[in-house]
Design a protein around this motif. Structure first.
Motif, PDB file in Angstrom:
ATOM      1  N   GLU A  57      43.228  69.096  40.139  1.00  0.00           N
ATOM      2  CA  GLU A  57      44.339  69.994  39.603  1.00  0.00           C
ATOM      3  C   GLU A  57      43.789  70.884  38.277  1.00  0.00           C
ATOM      4  N   HIS A  58      42.636  70.777  37.949  1.00  0.00           N
ATOM      5  CA  HIS A  58      42.409  71.454  36.696  1.00  0.00           C
ATOM      6  C   HIS A  58      40.771  72.135  36.922  1.00  0.00           C
ATOM      7  N   ALA A  59      40.460  72.748  37.915  1.00  0.00           N
ATOM      8  CA  ALA A  59      39.226  73.215  38.246  1.00  0.00           C
ATOM      9  C   ALA A  59      38.432  74.016  37.161  1.00  0.00           C
ATOM     10  N   GLY A  60      39.212  74.453  35.960  1.00  0.00           N
ATOM     11  CA  GLY A  60      38.618  75.239  35.122  1.00  0.00           C
ATOM     12  C   GLY A  60      38.454  74.522  33.800  1.00  0.00           C
ATOM     13  N   ALA A  61      38.277  73.141  33.920  1.00  0.00           N
ATOM     14  CA  ALA A  61      38.420  72.351  32.612  1.00  0.00           C
ATOM     15  C   ALA A  61      36.889  71.737  32.349  1.00  0.00           C
ATOM     16  N   SER A  62      35.846  72.666  32.320  1.00  0.00           N
ATOM     17  CA  SER A  62      34.628  72.163  32.290  1.00  0.00           C
ATOM     18  C   SER A  62      34.075  71.033  31.209  1.00  0.00           C
ATOM     19  N   VAL A  63      34.818  71.203  30.112  1.00  0.00           N
ATOM     20  CA  VAL A  63      34.467  70.071  29.037  1.00  0.00           C
ATOM     21  C   VAL A  63      35.109  68.729  29.369  1.00  0.00           C
ATOM     22  N   GLU A  64      36.273  69.013  30.130  1.00  0.00           N
ATOM     23  CA  GLU A  64      37.225  67.722  30.532  1.00  0.00           C
ATOM     24  C   GLU A  64      36.468  67.136  31.669  1.00  0.00           C
ATOM     25  N   PHE A  65      35.849  67.926  32.473  1.00  0.00           N
ATOM     26  CA  PHE A  65      34.955  67.511  33.729  1.00  0.00           C
ATOM     27  C   PHE A  65      33.563  66.547  33.240  1.00  0.00           C
ATOM     28  N   GLY A  66      33.235  66.964  32.125  1.00  0.00           N
ATOM     29  CA  GLY A  66      32.021  66.348  31.555  1.00  0.00           C
ATOM     30  C   GLY A  66      32.472  65.058  30.997  1.00  0.00           C
ATOM     31  N   LYS A  67      33.721  64.840  30.208  1.00  0.00           N
ATOM     32  CA  LYS A  67      34.366  63.717  29.976  1.00  0.00           C
ATOM     33  C   LYS A  67      34.513  62.866  30.847  1.00  0.00           C
ATOM     34  N   ALA A  68      34.938  63.479  31.992  1.00  0.00           N
ATOM     35  CA  ALA A  68      35.502  62.585  32.969  1.00  0.00           C
ATOM     36  C   ALA A  68      34.017  61.904  33.751  1.00  0.00           C
ATOM     37  N   ALA A  69      33.156  62.551  33.770  1.00  0.00           N
ATOM     38  CA  ALA A  69      31.705  62.249  34.443  1.00  0.00           C
ATOM     39  C   ALA A  69      31.265  61.052  33.582  1.00  0.00           C
ATOM     40  N   GLY A  70      31.427  61.207  32.275  1.00  0.00           N
ATOM     41  CA  GLY A  70      31.355  59.925  31.451  1.00  0.00           C
ATOM     42  C   GLY A  70      32.097  58.843  31.573  1.00  0.00           C
ATOM     43  N   ILE A  71      33.195  58.906  31.771  1.00  0.00           N
ATOM     44  CA  ILE A  71      34.173  57.681  32.165  1.00  0.00           C
ATOM     45  C   ILE A  71      33.452  57.151  33.464  1.00  0.00           C
ATOM     46  N   ARG A  72      33.600  57.877  34.516  1.00  0.00           N
ATOM     47  CA  ARG A  72      32.951  57.453  35.823  1.00  0.00           C
ATOM     48  C   ARG A  72      31.690  56.788  35.562  1.00  0.00           C
ATOM     49  N   ALA A  73      30.727  57.216  34.719  1.00  0.00           N
ATOM     50  CA  ALA A  73      29.395  56.756  34.488  1.00  0.00           C
ATOM     51  C   ALA A  73      29.477  55.114  33.902  1.00  0.00           C
ATOM     52  N   VAL A  74      30.385  55.043  32.943  1.00  0.00           N
ATOM     53  CA  VAL A  74      30.694  53.640  32.671  1.00  0.00           C
ATOM     54  C   VAL A  74      31.273  52.800  33.744  1.00  0.00           C
ATOM     55  N   ALA A  75      32.135  53.364  34.505  1.00  0.00           N
ATOM     56  CA  ALA A  75      32.592  52.513  35.746  1.00  0.00           C
ATOM     57  C   ALA A  75      31.541  52.209  36.627  1.00  0.00           C
ATOM     58  N   SER A  76      30.503  53.107  36.742  1.00  0.00           N
ATOM     59  CA  SER A  76      29.399  52.874  37.536  1.00  0.00           C
ATOM     60  C   SER A  76      28.511  51.749  37.134  1.00  0.00           C
ATOM     61  N   ILE A  77      28.520  51.708  35.768  1.00  0.00           N
ATOM     62  CA  ILE A  77      27.503  50.754  35.102  1.00  0.00           C
ATOM     63  C   ILE A  77      28.055  49.546  35.503  1.00  0.00           C
ATOM     64  N   VAL A  78      29.350  49.202  35.170  1.00  0.00           N
ATOM     65  CA  VAL A  78      30.164  47.985  35.393  1.00  0.00           C
ATOM     66  C   VAL A  78      29.888  47.449  36.878  1.00  0.00           C
ATOM     67  N   ARG A  79      29.897  48.303  37.641  1.00  0.00           N
ATOM     68  CA  ARG A  79      29.834  48.003  39.032  1.00  0.00           C
ATOM     69  C   ARG A  79      28.310  47.802  39.610  1.00  0.00           C
ATOM     70  N   GLY A  80      27.584  48.245  38.587  1.00  0.00           N
ATOM     71  CA  GLY A  80      25.955  47.758  39.055  1.00  0.00           C
ATOM     72  C   GLY A  80      25.468  49.009  39.709  1.00  0.00           C
ATOM     73  N   SER A  81      25.966  49.872  39.690  1.00  0.00           N
ATOM     74  CA  SER A  81      25.531  51.212  40.335  1.00  0.00           C
ATOM     75  C   SER A  81      24.789  52.055  39.334  1.00  0.00           C
ATOM     76  N   MET A  82      23.595  51.656  38.974  1.00  0.00           N
ATOM     77  CA  MET A  82      22.941  52.587  37.990  1.00  0.00           C
ATOM     78  C   MET A  82      22.542  53.778  38.607  1.00  0.00           C
ATOM     79  N   ASP A  83      22.436  54.010  39.605  1.00  0.00           N
ATOM     80  CA  ASP A  83      21.937  55.400  40.167  1.00  0.00           C
ATOM     81  C   ASP A  83      22.828  56.158  40.255  1.00  0.00           C
TER      82      ASP A  83
END
Length: 131
Positions: A57-83
């Motif tokens: 819904e917010h395609a122009g929010a590049s800084v927020e997209f970066g922060k979202a990717a950071g949150i996804r990275a933490v979720a991936s770490i906990v799931r054991g998906s380091m790649d």
């Protein structure tokens, strides 16, 4: 009875949460806070749903997209998906390199890989980003 060991222990793992700033004034920041809070509670699917909505819904929010990717990275770490965590962290650092959320995710990534010096350096950058 089939038990998925990752799913079985996920509730007991620590999810670092980083909330930047005051109460969010706009929808992208509100969705980030919702995702971060859900992740801290171990509700990964709910966190990812909020991040999916943000990105949809917010395609122009590049800084927020970066922060979202950071949150996804933490979720991936906990799931054991380091790649996947590495890929999300790369997106996060490209989109919001000065973000407390992103630098905390970077520190968590390095901790998970056993590189405590890099984790400490990223934590220092997080502190410098939001003293």
């Amino acid at each position: 009875l089939l038990v998925d060991p990752v799913e079985a222990v996920q509730w007991g793992l620590h999810y670092p949460v980083v909330l930047e700033g005051d109460i969010p004034a706009d929808e992208p920041e509100r969705l980030l806070r919702e995702a971060n809070t859900a992740l801290a509670a171990g509700r990964i699917e709910r966190a990812e749903a909020a991040l999916d909505r943000l990105e949809r819904e917010h395609a122009g929010a590049s800084v927020e997209f970066g922060k979202a990717a950071g949150i996804r990275a933490v979720a991936s770490i906990v799931r054991g998906s380091m790649d996947r965590a590495a890929a999300e962290l790369e997106r996060a650092l490209a989109g919001a390199p000065e973000s407390l959320t992103v630098r905390t995710a970077e520190s968590a990534y390095h901790q998970a890989r056993g590189d405590l010096e890099a984790a400490r350096a990223a934590a220092r950058k997080a502190i410098d980003a939001a003293p």
